[in-house]
Design an enzyme around this catalytic site. Structure first.
Site, PDB file in Angstrom:
ATOM      1  CE  LYS A 280      -3.218   1.386   5.068  1.00  0.00           C
ATOM      2  NZ  LYS A 280      -3.369   1.002   3.604  1.00  0.00           N
TER       3      LYS A 280
ATOM      4  CB  SER B  70      -0.863  -0.160   1.082  1.00  0.00           C
ATOM      5  OG  SER B  70      -0.381   0.301   2.181  1.00  0.00           O
TER       6      SER B  70
END
Ligand code: ADP
Length: 843
Positions: free
Chosen positions: A774, A731
């Site tokens: 996140k 990611s």
């Protein structure tokens, strides 16, 4: 009678103070010791000594309450028996203690105490002669000795008569017979008094009888009483001759705590009462047929075993566990969905999704009580309330709660127990837990299923499978128990930080409920509704004494903690409470002394001495108590050079922001990566560089001297600082591209933007996981704009409204869009409206 000739015992003896039995010379008695003095004696003397002399100790009987002799030594009985410790067995169950097997040698009297600690040491005088037993029975005391001779003869004959009434085929009786002939006559009163049924008091009389004559006189009536008792018994038992063999057991009066030497048969009998009680318990335990049969078999074996056999204790422990297990004991569920909802709401703020699912689960249980439903597994960062929801569920159901920590368990016998053939074998945690809670339908919280290990001792996950599988767990067989126990009534709930490391087969049986981290606002609410009141109560404070304003809580959350859950926050609040508690207590002390010295009434002093209440924790007080802030807003400070970008990472501990830094030097086009990276991360870096090289012209990227290939004559170093956690996962792709684009172009990345997304070689941005965590991390760190993959747009719905309102989300399908969003005023060469036609095709 003083010692003259023969063997001498040491003149200084450590003393064992007992209250449970009387050791007579010539007999062997088992003592269980657990008082501090006696424990020291065993540890420092018996276990450390190497000579025969060191195994000789003095046993002082009838000491009052030796368990509480830590301070004052109780008055000691004047006469004791010196004995050799022939066996020492230590055990920690049910509490630390030693079992000593001591053979008595001779009497002694205590002349003076030399020390009392750590164990009692005394100067002693030996009272009995201690010959090597070579004197034949006919010698020693003989008929010529007048009255004494007569007495001893009478005693001997009575003993022979007693033997005559017993069954000689029993080995112990035969042994008794041999002893009778081989021992010197003067030892007979001691030996016989310890073999026949006599009370402690009677034994003490024999011990205290220093003259031989008196000793015979004291012991003879006891012997005669035994004979009479036997006669009576034999008369009544004529109908049932089988019982003859056990005739020794019928001894009247008194406890018989010590084990007698050589009379093994008696050992067995001695436990008679004990085993009878155990048998009664086995019958009363209401266990299933199979278990019951095993118990009866073991009980039968136990009865045949002498207590000194190590296996005795094993079998006994096993049976004790079997009768203690809640085979058919359960609590009654009291399920009221309305009440459950209120309770869950009262105990926990936020976590609506989780609470809704838990209520559904409970509702189905209410409608169908024999629910073989899925096992709920709460997955989320530490400190988000997984355990505490589990506890609330137990409370709403009115069930017992038990937590089984599985972190680091790598041996399947931890779950399923050890076979009983091992020394020190134990049941597994499941059976142990059931024993602890005492009912067969508790709520078991299997904590940290993601941290199960694996080792040569078998896979604990496989054992857990059996426990959790509703098709199998009604006949769960613990290795130690070796009979099936029905676990189908137990409600299992599992918790984990991540599903990634949960063995797939196990995961398959569970329904995963994600418990994400909290937003700042949620944390403030949780702190004020739950954590602060709890901590106040735990520290004995009241809201009238301590007030923490919302501002301060905000400050603690942002500057002293950086976590997804609220555990550190709770600890910090605890620290504040402790500091305030000191102040309040000091105030009280001052009040008291003032009250004593001042003439005014105490109440007035009270008000005057205490600091003004409540103590309010402002920013200054906070700094005083918790020290300088641990986390400062560093985002904007760090993004002040080209070649730095802010990524978002997911870890089992929640979301985190992650700086990616790059630098370049003259070289040969090498790429160096540092910062604890996994393989996937390295691949992402290579992908990013390849894409940038391929598109260098479009975006006007250059090398150090302005050449068109950014890598020509240049070495690149990429670093992922922040924390020593291993970073892996794809990611960070977009962050690496942005960081390098900034480096190659010399432009600064926007200081308030964070990003996440996987990339492909052709510049597409692919979706990633953990978006909620996140984004929350980005929000915590004060970021304003978050760049995400387009296909993660749906995940934004899960975010709390205030977070969504605070942040500007840019969803991107390709790197072109990423670059234009990450730089102020866009990136040269990008066409933010431009979309690649192939975007939607394959991915
Ligand atoms: P976990 O099991 O997820 O690691 P715990 O259940 O031990 O976390 O929670 C840690 C502490 O935080 C507990 O004191 C718990 O009561 C508190 N807590 C966590 N979440 C909430 C919440 N939503 N509302 C109230 N208290 C909470």
């Amino acid at each position: 009678m003083s010692s003259s000739g023969g063997i001498q015992i040491p003149s200084r003896l450590p003393l064992l103070l007992t209250h449970e039995g009387v050791l007579l010379p010539g007999s062997t008695v088992r003592f269980s010791v657990d008082s501090p003095r006696n424990m020291h004696l065993v540890k420092h003397r018996l276990l450390k000594g190497t000579s025969l002399k060191s195994t000789i100790i003095g046993v002082i009987p009838n000491t009052k309450d030796p368990e509480h002799d830590t301070d004052d030594l109780p008055t000691l009985h004047k006469i004791g028996t010196a004995g050799i410790a022939v066996q020492v067995v230590g055990s920690n169950w049910p509490k630390p203690h030693y079992t000593l097997l001591i053979t008595g040698l001779c009497r002694f009297s205590v002349s003076s105490l030399l020390k009392e600690r750590p164990f009692v040491l005394a100067e002693v005088e030996q009272l009995d002669k201690l010959e090597q037993y070579t004197t034949p029975a006919t010698e020693g005391v003989t008929a010529e000795d007048g009255e004494l001779g007569e007495l001893s003869q009478k005693f001997y004959q009575a003993a022979v008569q007693l033997l005559g009434m017993l069954d000689m085929s029993v080995p112990v009786v035969a042994k008794f017979r041999r002893l009778l002939d081989s021992l010197p006559r003067e030892t007979l009163p001691d030996v016989v008094a310890s073999m026949i049924r006599t009370s402690n008091k009677e034994k003490l009389q024999v011990l205290d009888a220093l003259s031989l004559e008196e000793r015979f006189k004291k012991a003879l009536p006891m012997l005669t009483r035994q004979i009479e008792g036997l006669k009576l018994l034999q008369k009544t038992r004529k109908m049932n001759p089988d019982n003859e063999k056990r005739v020794l057991s019928v001894r009247k009066g008194g406890v018989f705590p010590g084990r007698q030497f050589n009379l093994d048969e008696e050992d067995e009998d001695d436990d008679g009462d004990d085993t009878v009680a155990l048998e009664r318990k086995v019958h009363g335990a209401n266990m299933p047929e199979a278990a019951f049969r095993v118990c009866l078999k073991e009980l039968k074996r136990l009865k045949k075993m002498p207590q000194s056999m190590p296996e005795y204790a094993l079998t006994r422990n096993y049976l004790d566990l079997m009768v203690e297990l809640p085979w058919s004991k359960s609590t009654k569920d009291c399920l009221d969905i309305q009440a459950a909802r209120t309770l869950l709401d009262n105990d926990h703020y936020a976590m609506d999704k989780l609470k809704r699912r838990v209520l559904e689960y409970l509702a189905v249980r209410q409608l169908k009580s024999s629910l073989k439903g899925p096992i709920l597994c709460f997955v989320g960062p530490p400190g988000v309330g997984k355990t505490s929801v589990g506890r609330s569920i137990a409370r709403t159901l009115g069930r017992e709660f038990h937590r089984i920590a599985l972190g680091g368990v790598c041996d399947q016998s931890d779950i399923r127990g050890h076979r009983r053939t091992y020394v020190g074998s134990m049941p597994g945690r499941i059976i142990n837990g059931l024993k602890t809670v005492g009912v067969n339908n508790p709520v078991f919280l299997l904590d940290e299923v993601d941290k199960l290990g694996k080792s040569l001792q078998g896979d604990p996950a496989a054992a857990l499978l059996e426990v959790l599988d509703p098709e199998q767990n009604h006949s769960f067989t613990d290795h130690y128990l070796n009979v099936a126990f029905d676990l189908s009534q137990v409600l299992f709930i599992a918790t984990a930080n991540t599903t990634a490391t949960i063995p797939p087969a196990l995961l398959d049986r569970m329904e995963v409920l994600q418990v994400p981290g909290y937003t700042q606002e949620e944390k403030v609410e949780i702190a004020h509704r739950h954590l602060i009141p709890n901590q106040l109560e735990q520290h004995g404070l009241t809201p009238q004494q301590l007030h923490i304003p919302q501002d301060t809580t905000q400050d603690i959350i942002t500057r002293y903690t950086r976590e997804a859950g609220v555990r550190s926050l709770e600890r910090k609040i605890g620290a504040i409470c402790r500091a305030v508690a000191v102040k309040v207590a000091e105030g009280h002390r001052v009040t008291k002394t003032e009250a004593l010295t001042s003439e005014g009434p105490a109440q007035q002093g009270d008000k005057a001495a205490l600091p003004e209440m409540p103590i309010v924790i402002d920013h200054i007080a906070l700094k005083d108590i918790l020290g300088p802030p641990i986390f400062e807003m560093e985002v904007s400070e760090r993004l002040t050079l080209p070649g730095v970008a802010l990524g978002l990472a997911w870890t089992p501990l929640g979301g985190e922001i992650m700086f990616v830094e790059a630098s370049r030097t003259e070289g040969e086009g090498q790429l160096t990566l540092t910062g604890q990276l996994g393989d996937v991360m390295k691949e992402s870096a290579h992908l990013a560089i390849s894409w940038l090289r391929a598109n260098a012209k479009t975006y006007q990227l250059t090398n150090m001297v302005g050449g068109p290939d950014p890598l020509e004559g240049t070495d690149i170093h990429l670093h992922f600082p922040a924390g020593a956690v291993t970073k892996d996962g794809p990611s960070a792709g977009v962050t690496i591209v942005t960081c390098l684009a900034s480096l190659f172009s010399g432009r600064l990345v926007r200081s308030d933007v964070a990003m996440t997304g996987e990339i492909t070689l052709r510049g597409l941005v692919l979706p990633v996981g953990g978006i909620k965590d996140k984004v929350l991390a980005a929000h915590r760190a004060g970021v304003k704009r978050v760049i995400l993959p387009k296909r993660n747009e749906k995940d934004l719905e899960e975010l709390p409204a205030n977070v969504r309102a605070d942040l500007d989300f840019v969803t991107t399908g390709n790197l072109d869009e990423v670059l234009s969003a990450a730089f102020d005023g866009g990136f040269p060469g990008t066409t933010s409206t431009h979309t690649h036609p192939q975007l939607t095709s394959k991915l």
